[in-house]
Scaffold this motif. Structure first.
Motif, PDB file in Angstrom:
ATOM      1  N   GLY A 183       0.808  -1.379  -0.317  1.00 14.70           N
ATOM      2  CA  GLY A 183       0.609  -0.133  -0.198  1.00 14.70           C
ATOM      3  C   GLY A 183       0.918   1.355   0.264  1.00 14.70           C
ATOM      4  N   GLY A 184       2.417   0.937   0.017  1.00 12.36           N
ATOM      5  CA  GLY A 184       3.329   2.248   0.410  1.00 12.36           C
ATOM      6  C   GLY A 184       3.166   3.190  -1.484  1.00 12.36           C
ATOM      7  N   ARG A 185       3.396   4.233  -1.165  1.00 16.33           N
ATOM      8  CA  ARG A 185       3.823   4.948  -2.251  1.00 16.33           C
ATOM      9  C   ARG A 185       5.106   5.065  -2.575  1.00 16.33           C
ATOM     10  NH1 ARG A 185       0.289   5.862  -6.129  1.00 16.33           N
ATOM     11  NH2 ARG A 185      -1.900   5.163  -5.445  1.00 16.33           N
ATOM     12  N   LEU A 186       5.270   4.926  -4.883  1.00 15.11           N
ATOM     13  CA  LEU A 186       6.375   5.567  -5.144  1.00 15.11           C
ATOM     14  C   LEU A 186       6.236   6.640  -5.801  1.00 15.11           C
ATOM     15  CD1 LEU A 186       8.859   5.344  -6.137  1.00 15.11           C
ATOM     16  CD2 LEU A 186       8.042   4.315  -8.076  1.00 15.11           C
ATOM     17  N   VAL A 187       6.604   7.859  -5.618  1.00  9.55           N
ATOM     18  CA  VAL A 187       6.272   9.288  -6.453  1.00  9.55           C
ATOM     19  C   VAL A 187       7.770   9.352  -6.661  1.00  9.55           C
ATOM     20  CG1 VAL A 187       4.487   9.885  -4.795  1.00  9.55           C
ATOM     21  CG2 VAL A 187       6.748  11.023  -4.229  1.00  9.55           C
ATOM     22  N   PHE A 188       7.240  10.157  -8.321  1.00 18.66           N
ATOM     23  CA  PHE A 188       9.096  10.191  -8.496  1.00 18.66           C
ATOM     24  C   PHE A 188       8.413  11.514 -10.170  1.00 18.66           C
ATOM     25  CE2 PHE A 188       7.689   6.611 -11.056  1.00 18.66           C
ATOM     26  CZ  PHE A 188       8.423   7.214 -12.141  1.00 18.66           C
ATOM     27  N   ASN A 189       9.391  12.265 -10.843  1.00 18.82           N
ATOM     28  CA  ASN A 189       9.367  13.230 -11.227  1.00 18.82           C
ATOM     29  C   ASN A 189      10.795  12.977 -12.109  1.00 18.82           C
ATOM     30  OD1 ASN A 189      10.785  14.986  -9.655  1.00 18.82           O
ATOM     31  ND2 ASN A 189      10.161  16.599 -10.180  1.00 18.82           N
ATOM     32  N   SER A 190      11.096  14.489 -13.631  1.00 17.12           N
ATOM     33  CA  SER A 190      11.566  14.180 -14.365  1.00 17.12           C
ATOM     34  C   SER A 190      11.308  15.233 -15.402  1.00 17.12           C
ATOM     35  CB  SER A 190      12.048  12.833 -14.618  1.00 17.12           C
ATOM     36  OG  SER A 190      13.358  13.618 -15.889  1.00 17.12           O
ATOM     37  N   ALA A 191      12.097  15.906 -15.367  1.00 14.91           N
ATOM     38  CA  ALA A 191      12.022  17.449 -16.328  1.00 14.91           C
ATOM     39  C   ALA A 191      13.271  16.547 -17.404  1.00 14.91           C
ATOM     40  CB  ALA A 191      12.592  18.802 -15.573  1.00 14.91           C
ATOM     41  N   PHE A 192      13.667  15.644 -17.614  1.00 11.88           N
ATOM     42  CA  PHE A 192      14.293  15.208 -18.976  1.00 11.88           C
ATOM     43  C   PHE A 192      13.970  14.089 -19.158  1.00 11.88           C
ATOM     44  CE2 PHE A 192      16.823  18.245 -15.812  1.00 11.88           C
ATOM     45  CZ  PHE A 192      16.990  19.449 -16.580  1.00 11.88           C
ATOM     46  N   TYR A 193      13.588  13.991 -20.205  1.00 12.86           N
ATOM     47  CA  TYR A 193      12.873  12.680 -20.528  1.00 12.86           C
ATOM     48  C   TYR A 193      12.923  13.035 -22.129  1.00 12.86           C
ATOM     49  CZ  TYR A 193       7.800  14.478 -19.863  1.00 12.86           C
ATOM     50  OH  TYR A 193       7.128  15.569 -20.111  1.00 12.86           O
ATOM     51  N   PHE A 244       4.744  10.930 -11.645  1.00 15.93           N
ATOM     52  CA  PHE A 244       4.816   9.835 -11.364  1.00 15.93           C
ATOM     53  C   PHE A 244       4.042  10.235 -10.162  1.00 15.93           C
ATOM     54  CE2 PHE A 244       6.109   8.965 -15.506  1.00 15.93           C
ATOM     55  CZ  PHE A 244       5.250   8.147 -16.184  1.00 15.93           C
ATOM     56  N   SER A 245       2.784   8.573  -9.652  1.00 19.10           N
ATOM     57  CA  SER A 245       2.913   8.030  -8.667  1.00 19.10           C
ATOM     58  C   SER A 245       1.798   6.902  -8.471  1.00 19.10           C
ATOM     59  CB  SER A 245       1.722   9.681  -7.800  1.00 19.10           C
ATOM     60  OG  SER A 245       1.305   8.499  -5.799  1.00 19.10           O
ATOM     61  N   ALA A 246       2.767   5.820  -7.571  1.00 18.26           N
ATOM     62  CA  ALA A 246       2.414   4.779  -8.018  1.00 18.26           C
ATOM     63  C   ALA A 246       2.230   3.675  -6.411  1.00 18.26           C
ATOM     64  CB  ALA A 246       3.359   3.445  -8.937  1.00 18.26           C
ATOM     65  N   MET A 247       1.145   2.460  -6.994  1.00 19.07           N
ATOM     66  CA  MET A 247       1.564   2.226  -5.518  1.00 19.07           C
ATOM     67  C   MET A 247       2.377   0.719  -5.330  1.00 19.07           C
ATOM     68  SD  MET A 247      -1.996   1.730  -3.237  1.00 19.07           S
ATOM     69  CE  MET A 247      -2.524  -0.196  -4.731  1.00 19.07           C
ATOM     70  N   ARG A 248       2.264   0.224  -4.516  1.00 21.36           N
ATOM     71  CA  ARG A 248       2.907  -1.430  -4.114  1.00 21.36           C
ATOM     72  C   ARG A 248       1.691  -1.489  -3.580  1.00 21.36           C
ATOM     73  NH1 ARG A 248       4.353  -4.682  -0.534  1.00 21.36           N
ATOM     74  NH2 ARG A 248       6.274  -6.589  -0.999  1.00 21.36           N
ATOM     75  N   PRO A 249       1.103  -2.934  -4.654  1.00 25.73           N
ATOM     76  CA  PRO A 249       0.067  -3.703  -3.708  1.00 25.73           C
ATOM     77  C   PRO A 249       0.380  -4.404  -2.341  1.00 25.73           C
ATOM     78  CG  PRO A 249       0.063  -4.678  -6.327  1.00 25.73           C
ATOM     79  CD  PRO A 249       1.899  -3.432  -6.048  1.00 25.73           C
TER      80      PRO A 249
END
Length: 267
Positions: A130-140, A262-267
């Motif tokens: 149920g934990g969250r991974l959040v990240f961003n990038s301006a270089f893609y 991005f925001s994503a969840m670990r089941p």
């Protein structure tokens, strides 16, 4: 030996107001309250870690970065409010026990991760269910506006002319752009799905690169080594800065980019 000093390679970029705003938008994705355990991957000198603690002083915060000198700066900044370890995204599963964190944050550094699948597997290992991974990038791939590409081309071309005038030998870059910069938003979505993450939410926003942001970008190893391969990155940064100044003499300009979140969840 003298005391290690923090790297300044990304210092100017971290101080830019527009860059700070990109990070603030990412931190809005981090749940606040109940004292969650948070891991700041690529924490650098602790600037984002500090913002996380200001938003939620009760959180238990850890940070990792491959640069020991930057971690010394982070410890000086935050004292005993956080704990830090030398490492990168792919090593977190060796540094921390399974399911140790409620949230993992990568603030505008995931494009520096060479093996995305390996890193996401390691992060999934230390995230609680149920934990969250959040990240961003301006270089893609897709961050640049097509209308602005001639400005990038002129900047790099001018810097390369300066390099040749100074007798510097440019290396042949067989690989083109670094792998992280070639990833698209869809590549990240695919990697998250392959890594078992669910509930993926993606947003993009445009921002403007003014003179200070562009100058700071020129000083980063990521940009300097890609633009002038084979040249010492500090010398390359100086040449890029000189080229940028020449470009501005022809008339002021700004560049528009996109940043993906991005925001994503670990089941």
């Amino acid at each position: 030996m003298g005391e290690a000093k923090p790297s300044t390679d990304y210092a100017a970029l971290r101080l830019d107001p527009e860059y700070a705003e990109l990070c603030r938008a990412l931190l809005d994705l981090v749940p606040v309250g109940s004292g969650p355990a948070v891991l700041d991957v690529g924490c650098g000198d602790g600037a984002v870690s500090e913002q996380l603690l200001l938003r939620d002083p009760a959180m238990s915060l850890a940070g990792v970065d491959p640069d020991p000198a930057l971690l010394d700066a982070a410890r000086a900044r935050l004292g005993d409010r956080a704990r830090f370890a030398v490492g990168d995204a792919s090593s977190v599963s060796r540094l921390f026990p399974p399911q140790a964190f409620d949230t993992v944050v990568l603030a505008n550094c995931i494009h520096l991760v060479p093996d995305l699948g390996e890193a996401l597997a390691a992060i999934g290992h230390v995230l609680a269910g149920g934990g969250r991974l959040v990240f961003n990038s301006a270089f893609y791939s897709g961050a640049e506006s097509a209308a602005d590409m001639p400005l990038y081309t002129e900047l790099v071309g001018t810097a390369r002319r300066i390099a040749r005038m100074r007798g510097c030998q440019l290396a042949r870059s067989s690989g083109g752009r670094p792998s992280g910069l070639r990833r698209s938003a869809e590549d990240y979505r695919t990697a998250l799905a392959a890594g078992g993450f669910t509930g993926v939410v993606t947003t993009e926003r445009e921002f403007t690169l003014g003179p200070s942001f562009l100058a700071a970008l020129c000083s980063t190893p990521m940009f300097a080594t890609a633009a002038l391969p084979g040249i010492d990155r500090h010398a390359a940064a100086e040449m890029l800065t000189e080229a940028l100044e020449q470009q501005y003499e022809s008339g002021p300009f700004t560049i528009t980019r996109r940043c993906v979140y991005f925001s994503a969840m670990r089941p």
